[in-house]
Write an enzyme that holds these catalytic residues in place. Sequence first.
Site, PDB file in Angstrom:
ATOM      1  N   HIS A 102      16.232 -14.053  29.520  1.00 44.10           N
ATOM      2  CA  HIS A 102      16.223 -12.522  29.731  1.00 44.10           C
ATOM      3  C   HIS A 102      15.018 -11.905  29.502  1.00 44.10           C
ATOM      4  O   HIS A 102      14.386 -12.287  28.535  1.00 44.10           O
ATOM      5  CB  HIS A 102      17.535 -12.201  29.094  1.00 44.10           C
ATOM      6  N   HIS A 104      13.797  -8.194  27.807  1.00 41.12           N
ATOM      7  CA  HIS A 104      14.126  -7.008  27.204  1.00 41.12           C
ATOM      8  C   HIS A 104      13.209  -5.874  27.570  1.00 41.12           C
ATOM      9  O   HIS A 104      11.979  -6.191  27.585  1.00 41.12           O
ATOM     10  CB  HIS A 104      14.051  -6.873  25.894  1.00 41.12           C
TER      11      HIS A 104
HETATM   12  P1  5GP Z   1      17.583 -12.681  22.409  1.00 50.27           P
HETATM   13  O1  5GP Z   1      17.377 -12.474  21.065  1.00 50.27           O
HETATM   14  O2  5GP Z   1      18.246 -13.841  22.988  1.00 50.27           O
HETATM   15  O3  5GP Z   1      16.187 -12.203  22.962  1.00 50.27           O
HETATM   16  O4  5GP Z   1      18.297 -11.163  22.836  1.00 50.27           O
HETATM   17  C1  5GP Z   1      19.962 -11.413  23.181  1.00 50.27           C
HETATM   18  C2  5GP Z   1      20.255 -10.038  23.460  1.00 50.27           C
HETATM   19  O5  5GP Z   1      21.472 -10.173  24.147  1.00 50.27           O
HETATM   20  C3  5GP Z   1      20.680  -9.272  22.087  1.00 50.27           C
HETATM   21  O6  5GP Z   1      19.757  -8.134  22.285  1.00 50.27           O
HETATM   22  C4  5GP Z   1      22.038  -9.030  22.452  1.00 50.27           C
HETATM   23  O7  5GP Z   1      22.383  -7.730  21.771  1.00 50.27           O
HETATM   24  C5  5GP Z   1      22.500  -9.183  23.772  1.00 50.27           C
HETATM   25  N1  5GP Z   1      23.622  -9.552  24.026  1.00 50.27           N
HETATM   26  C6  5GP Z   1      24.259 -10.692  23.598  1.00 50.27           C
HETATM   27  N2  5GP Z   1      25.495 -10.737  24.164  1.00 50.27           N
HETATM   28  C7  5GP Z   1      25.686  -9.898  24.857  1.00 50.27           C
HETATM   29  C8  5GP Z   1      26.772  -9.198  25.850  1.00 50.27           C
HETATM   30  O8  5GP Z   1      27.843 -10.033  25.967  1.00 50.27           O
HETATM   31  N3  5GP Z   1      26.574  -8.456  26.701  1.00 50.27           N
HETATM   32  C9  5GP Z   1      25.422  -7.562  26.522  1.00 50.27           C
HETATM   33  N4  5GP Z   1      25.268  -6.517  27.309  1.00 50.27           N
HETATM   34  N5  5GP Z   1      24.349  -8.012  25.771  1.00 50.27           N
HETATM   35  C10 5GP Z   1      24.695  -9.131  25.036  1.00 50.27           C
END
Ligand code: 5GP
Length: 141
Positions: A102, A104
């Site tokens: 993903h 951001h």
């Molecule tokens: P990472 O730390 O893996 O780069 O970011 C994962 C992101 O996914 C986090 O900012 C978290 O808030 C978001 N996230 C995790 N679970 C969900 C979900 O079920 N729905 C949405 N919309 N965001 C999620």
Amino acid sequence: MPQQADCVFCKIVAGQIPSAKVFEDDACIAFLDIGPLADAHLLIVPKEHYERITDMPALEFAAVTLRIPQLARAVMEVSGAEGLNVLQNNGQVSGQAVPHVHIHIIPRRQGDGLGYRWNAGKYPEGKLQQLQRALAGALGT
Ligand code: 5GP
Ligand code: ZN
């Protein structure tokens, strides 16, 4: 890559759990992060399951990144932010919590208190050239 049954972003892609989706095409979807660092913090997610960008065919990743400018313009317009960060984590050590690729898009404002430790180092004599050779070798260039 098939979808992965226990993956939260695969479930969002499949519509099995809800998300605040704002964009979709054949390759990706974009939706609001449920734990935003700022209002309108978006996630862009490939529809296929890959854990890391290093697992992805280049053109599949390109099809996702293709949408960044368009989505970033919408985030800027709606949030009224002064700037933004595009952030993409790979592996737990980097801060990746969801093991499905993903990207951001994080709106930024003066004094928002975000940011990260940018502990710039300095190469000892010869190290930069050694790394250049190693990387060029790995790339076959
Ligand atoms: P990472 O730390 O893996 O780069 O970011 C994962 C992101 O996914 C986090 O900012 C978290 O808030 C978001 N996230 C995790 N679970 C969900 C979900 O079920 N729905 C949405 N919309 N965001 C999620
Ligand atoms: Zn997944």
